[in-house]
Design a protein around this motif. Structure first.
Motif, PDB file in Angstrom:
ATOM      1  N   GLY A 119      -8.378  -9.361  14.028  1.00  0.00           N
ATOM      2  CA  GLY A 119      -9.096  -9.121  12.751  1.00  0.00           C
ATOM      3  C   GLY A 119     -10.153  -8.331  13.181  1.00  0.00           C
TER       4      GLY A 119
ATOM      5  N   GLY B 184      -3.174  -1.314  13.497  1.00  0.00           N
ATOM      6  CA  GLY B 184      -2.569  -1.168  12.641  1.00  0.00           C
ATOM      7  C   GLY B 184      -1.419  -0.353  11.961  1.00  0.00           C
ATOM      8  N   ALA B 185      -0.536  -1.181  12.939  1.00  0.00           N
ATOM      9  CA  ALA B 185       1.115  -0.492  12.928  1.00  0.00           C
ATOM     10  C   ALA B 185       2.104  -0.633  12.600  1.00  0.00           C
ATOM     11  CB  ALA B 185       1.400  -0.342  14.091  1.00  0.00           C
ATOM     12  N   GLY B 186       1.824  -1.333  11.092  1.00  0.00           N
ATOM     13  CA  GLY B 186       2.781  -1.932  10.631  1.00  0.00           C
ATOM     14  C   GLY B 186       4.362  -2.048  10.829  1.00  0.00           C
TER      15      GLY B 186
ATOM     16  N   ARG C   8       7.965   8.960   1.625  1.00  0.00           N
ATOM     17  CA  ARG C   8       6.592   9.559   2.395  1.00  0.00           C
ATOM     18  C   ARG C   8       6.511  10.179   3.361  1.00  0.00           C
ATOM     19  NH1 ARG C   8       4.138   4.564   6.613  1.00  0.00           N
ATOM     20  NH2 ARG C   8       2.272   5.922   6.714  1.00  0.00           N
TER      21      ARG C   8
ATOM     22  N   LEU D 241     -10.351  -3.045   7.570  1.00  0.00           N
ATOM     23  CA  LEU D 241     -11.104  -3.497   8.629  1.00  0.00           C
ATOM     24  C   LEU D 241     -12.430  -4.285   7.648  1.00  0.00           C
ATOM     25  CD1 LEU D 241     -10.572  -1.386  11.456  1.00  0.00           C
ATOM     26  CD2 LEU D 241      -9.451  -3.411  10.574  1.00  0.00           C
TER      27      LEU D 241
ATOM     28  N   PHE E 119       6.917   1.315   3.829  1.00  0.00           N
ATOM     29  CA  PHE E 119       6.528   2.276   4.488  1.00  0.00           C
ATOM     30  C   PHE E 119       7.278   3.272   5.363  1.00  0.00           C
ATOM     31  CE2 PHE E 119       3.136  -1.493   6.167  1.00  0.00           C
ATOM     32  CZ  PHE E 119       2.616  -1.150   4.133  1.00  0.00           C
TER      33      PHE E 119
ATOM     34  N   PHE F 170       0.323  -8.937   4.623  1.00  0.00           N
ATOM     35  CA  PHE F 170       1.328  -7.831   4.823  1.00  0.00           C
ATOM     36  C   PHE F 170       2.026  -8.762   5.214  1.00  0.00           C
ATOM     37  CE2 PHE F 170      -2.390  -5.231   4.324  1.00  0.00           C
ATOM     38  CZ  PHE F 170      -1.570  -4.292   3.958  1.00  0.00           C
TER      39      PHE F 170
ATOM     40  N   ASP G 193      -0.930  -5.316  15.720  1.00  0.00           N
ATOM     41  CA  ASP G 193      -1.609  -5.134  14.266  1.00  0.00           C
ATOM     42  C   ASP G 193      -1.873  -6.966  14.577  1.00  0.00           C
ATOM     43  OD1 ASP G 193      -0.351  -3.627  11.250  1.00  0.00           O
ATOM     44  OD2 ASP G 193      -0.531  -5.718  10.981  1.00  0.00           O
ATOM     45  N   VAL G 194      -2.191  -6.678  13.687  1.00  0.00           N
ATOM     46  CA  VAL G 194      -2.603  -8.214  13.604  1.00  0.00           C
ATOM     47  C   VAL G 194      -1.981  -9.662  12.528  1.00  0.00           C
ATOM     48  CG1 VAL G 194      -3.897  -8.333  10.747  1.00  0.00           C
ATOM     49  CG2 VAL G 194      -5.062  -9.598  12.545  1.00  0.00           C
ATOM     50  N   GLU G 195      -1.235  -8.572  11.809  1.00  0.00           N
ATOM     51  CA  GLU G 195      -0.136  -9.764  11.677  1.00  0.00           C
ATOM     52  C   GLU G 195       0.712  -9.765  12.385  1.00  0.00           C
ATOM     53  OE1 GLU G 195       0.714 -11.705   8.128  1.00  0.00           O
ATOM     54  OE2 GLU G 195       2.548 -11.842   9.448  1.00  0.00           O
TER      55      GLU G 195
ATOM     56  N   VAL H 267      -4.016   4.510  10.632  1.00  0.00           N
ATOM     57  CA  VAL H 267      -3.722   4.783   9.218  1.00  0.00           C
ATOM     58  C   VAL H 267      -3.260   3.678   8.673  1.00  0.00           C
ATOM     59  CG1 VAL H 267      -1.837   6.273   8.470  1.00  0.00           C
ATOM     60  CG2 VAL H 267      -2.231   6.713  10.831  1.00  0.00           C
ATOM     61  N   ASP H 268      -4.204   4.007   6.766  1.00  0.00           N
ATOM     62  CA  ASP H 268      -4.282   3.011   6.194  1.00  0.00           C
ATOM     63  C   ASP H 268      -4.385   1.671   6.441  1.00  0.00           C
ATOM     64  OD1 ASP H 268      -3.139   5.663   4.736  1.00  0.00           O
ATOM     65  OD2 ASP H 268      -1.113   4.916   4.872  1.00  0.00           O
ATOM     66  N   THR H 269      -5.222   1.414   7.294  1.00  0.00           N
ATOM     67  CA  THR H 269      -6.115   0.856   7.729  1.00  0.00           C
ATOM     68  C   THR H 269      -7.079   0.483   7.555  1.00  0.00           C
ATOM     69  OG1 THR H 269      -3.746   0.272   9.136  1.00  0.00           O
ATOM     70  CG2 THR H 269      -5.725  -0.986   9.412  1.00  0.00           C
TER      71      THR H 269
ATOM     72  N   GLU I 275       0.725  -1.198   0.209  1.00  0.00           N
ATOM     73  CA  GLU I 275      -0.020   0.092   0.155  1.00  0.00           C
ATOM     74  C   GLU I 275       0.732   0.675  -0.138  1.00  0.00           C
ATOM     75  OE1 GLU I 275      -3.472   0.460   2.731  1.00  0.00           O
ATOM     76  OE2 GLU I 275      -4.447  -1.584   2.105  1.00  0.00           O
ATOM     77  N   HIS I 276       2.159   0.877   0.320  1.00  0.00           N
ATOM     78  CA  HIS I 276       2.468   2.747   0.704  1.00  0.00           C
ATOM     79  C   HIS I 276       3.935   2.957  -0.637  1.00  0.00           C
ATOM     80  CE1 HIS I 276       1.611   3.808   4.501  1.00  0.00           C
ATOM     81  NE2 HIS I 276       0.500   2.651   4.629  1.00  0.00           N
TER      82      HIS I 276
HETATM   83  C1  SAM Z   1      -1.296  -0.245   4.444  1.00  0.00           C
HETATM   84  S1  SAM Z   1      -0.686  -0.629   6.236  1.00  0.00           S
HETATM   85  C2  SAM Z   1       0.186   0.927   7.936  1.00  0.00           C
HETATM   86  C3  SAM Z   1       0.727   0.322   8.658  1.00  0.00           C
HETATM   87  C4  SAM Z   1       0.744   1.483   9.283  1.00  0.00           C
HETATM   88  N1  SAM Z   1      -0.400   2.188   9.744  1.00  0.00           N
HETATM   89  C5  SAM Z   1       1.152   2.800   8.075  1.00  0.00           C
HETATM   90  O1  SAM Z   1       0.264   3.886   8.245  1.00  0.00           O
HETATM   91  O2  SAM Z   1       3.165   2.500   8.117  1.00  0.00           O
HETATM   92  C6  SAM Z   1      -1.926  -1.544   7.064  1.00  0.00           C
HETATM   93  C7  SAM Z   1      -1.691  -2.310   8.193  1.00  0.00           C
HETATM   94  O3  SAM Z   1      -2.658  -3.233   8.944  1.00  0.00           O
HETATM   95  C8  SAM Z   1      -3.193  -3.642  10.235  1.00  0.00           C
HETATM   96  N2  SAM Z   1      -3.721  -4.835   9.421  1.00  0.00           N
HETATM   97  C9  SAM Z   1      -5.109  -5.183   9.097  1.00  0.00           C
HETATM   98  N3  SAM Z   1      -6.372  -5.881   8.638  1.00  0.00           N
HETATM   99  C10 SAM Z   1      -6.424  -5.422  10.227  1.00  0.00           C
HETATM  100  C11 SAM Z   1      -6.714  -5.632  11.280  1.00  0.00           C
HETATM  101  N4  SAM Z   1      -8.470  -6.020  11.194  1.00  0.00           N
HETATM  102  N5  SAM Z   1      -6.304  -5.054  13.112  1.00  0.00           N
HETATM  103  C12 SAM Z   1      -5.372  -4.712  12.819  1.00  0.00           C
HETATM  104  N6  SAM Z   1      -4.395  -4.552  12.070  1.00  0.00           N
HETATM  105  C13 SAM Z   1      -4.867  -5.113  10.357  1.00  0.00           C
HETATM  106  C14 SAM Z   1      -1.714  -5.351   8.470  1.00  0.00           C
HETATM  107  O4  SAM Z   1      -1.652  -5.926   8.782  1.00  0.00           O
HETATM  108  C15 SAM Z   1      -1.342  -3.949   8.131  1.00  0.00           C
HETATM  109  O5  SAM Z   1       0.743  -3.846   8.640  1.00  0.00           O
END
Ligand code: SAM
Length: 252
Positions: free
Chosen positions: A153, A101-103, A76, A175, A71, A61, A125-127, A169-171, A28-29
């Motif tokens: 999730g 969704g801290a990535g 960025r 959901l 990211f 991810f 984060d879910v991952e 952010v970007d998450t 995504e980034h």
């Molecule tokens: C595009 S990345 C954004 C990461 C970070 N927020 C940033 O701005 O750099 C999306 C992140 O959301 C996480 N994610 C996706 N679905 C999620 C959920 N249901 N709960 C928590 N994290 C989730 C992914 O694993 C991924 O690390």
């Protein structure tokens, strides 16, 4: 860690991190041309797809090394404007902030500084591979006021009335069942707390496929459905994203 309930499990620092895998899915980034920040590239990859029976765009991810290059690309910063995003959170020393969704932990150093030694940052984060990566990153950077954890999730895994701010952010577009998720966020917020959702505009050259992007007004409605008082923030300068703020309302 008391404030995080039902975490699937905090990944130990000794865990083998799934970095450097051979996956080639889009992300995504990135900039236009080959990542999720490249518009539409996920559809071509076949690795991103709408949620199975849910609303969200599910995406793999687990290839942390690949996503970290996107990211945490220094370029960025110019459009992501992390200082401005964190300023919008209005954090004070001692506050507790969750980044959902801290990535790879892009925002965490900024959040850590804003809340200070007396505050806490919950990087969730879910991952699991992302969480393991963050734990190593924060330990190496000696950022001791941050806790990284894996969440389910469909549940942020936060205790009721436990956090002052929640950053997403970007998450949000990933959901499922976002109204129900928003209700869990509302429950987790302390009185006076609020959620900040930052996500890509329809016009952005970065982000998921346009068809998977959400309008700011739709995000606000989803947060409202969870019992939060949501509004689109107009006076911000992010070029490619909108910001929606959703405040915890007083109990009836
Ligand atoms: C595009 S990345 C954004 C990461 C970070 N927020 C940033 O701005 O750099 C999306 C992140 O959301 C996480 N994610 C996706 N679905 C999620 C959920 N249901 N709960 C928590 N994290 C989730 C992914 O694993 C991924 O690390």
């Amino acid at each position: 860690m008391r404030r995080m309930k039902n975490l699937i499990g905090l990944v130990g620092l000794s865990m083998v991190v799934a970095c450097g895998g051979a996956q080639t899915q889009s992300a995504e980034h990135g900039s236009a041309g080959g990542s999720e920040h490249a518009s539409g590239s996920e559809h071509a990859s076949g690795h991103a797809h709408p949620g199975h029976g849910g609303q969200g765009m599910h995406h793999d991810f687990s290839d942390v090394e690949r996503f970290a290059a996107m990211f945490d690309d220094p370029e960025r910063d110019e459009w992501q404007r992390p200082d401005e995003v964190v300023a919008l959170l209005q954090l004070t020393p001692g506050a507790i902030v969750a980044d959902l969704g801290a990535g790879t932990g892009y925002f965490e150093s900024y959040l850590s500084s804003a809340v200070g030694d007396a505050g806490r940052v919950l990087a969730l984060d879910v991952e699991p591979a992302m969480v393991a990566h963050m734990q190593t990153r924060f330990q190496d950077a000696r950022l001791s006021n941050i806790e990284a954890g894996v969440v389910a999730g469909d549940d942020p895994g936060l205790e009721p009335d436990s956090v002052d701010r929640i950053l997403i952010v970007d998450t949000w577009h990933h959901l499922d069942d976002r109204g129900a998720y928003a209700a869990k966020l509302a429950q987790a917020l302390r009185p006076g707390g609020f959620v900040l959702v930052v996500d890509f505009t329809q016009e952005s050259p970065h982000g998921p496929p346009v068809a998977r992007r959400l309008l700011a007004t739709a995000v606000a409605q989803e947060l409202q459905a969870g019992g939060l008082a949501a509004r689109v923030i107009e006076d911000e300068s992010l070029p490619y994203q909108y910001v929606v703020r959703a405040d915890k309302t007083a109990a009836p």
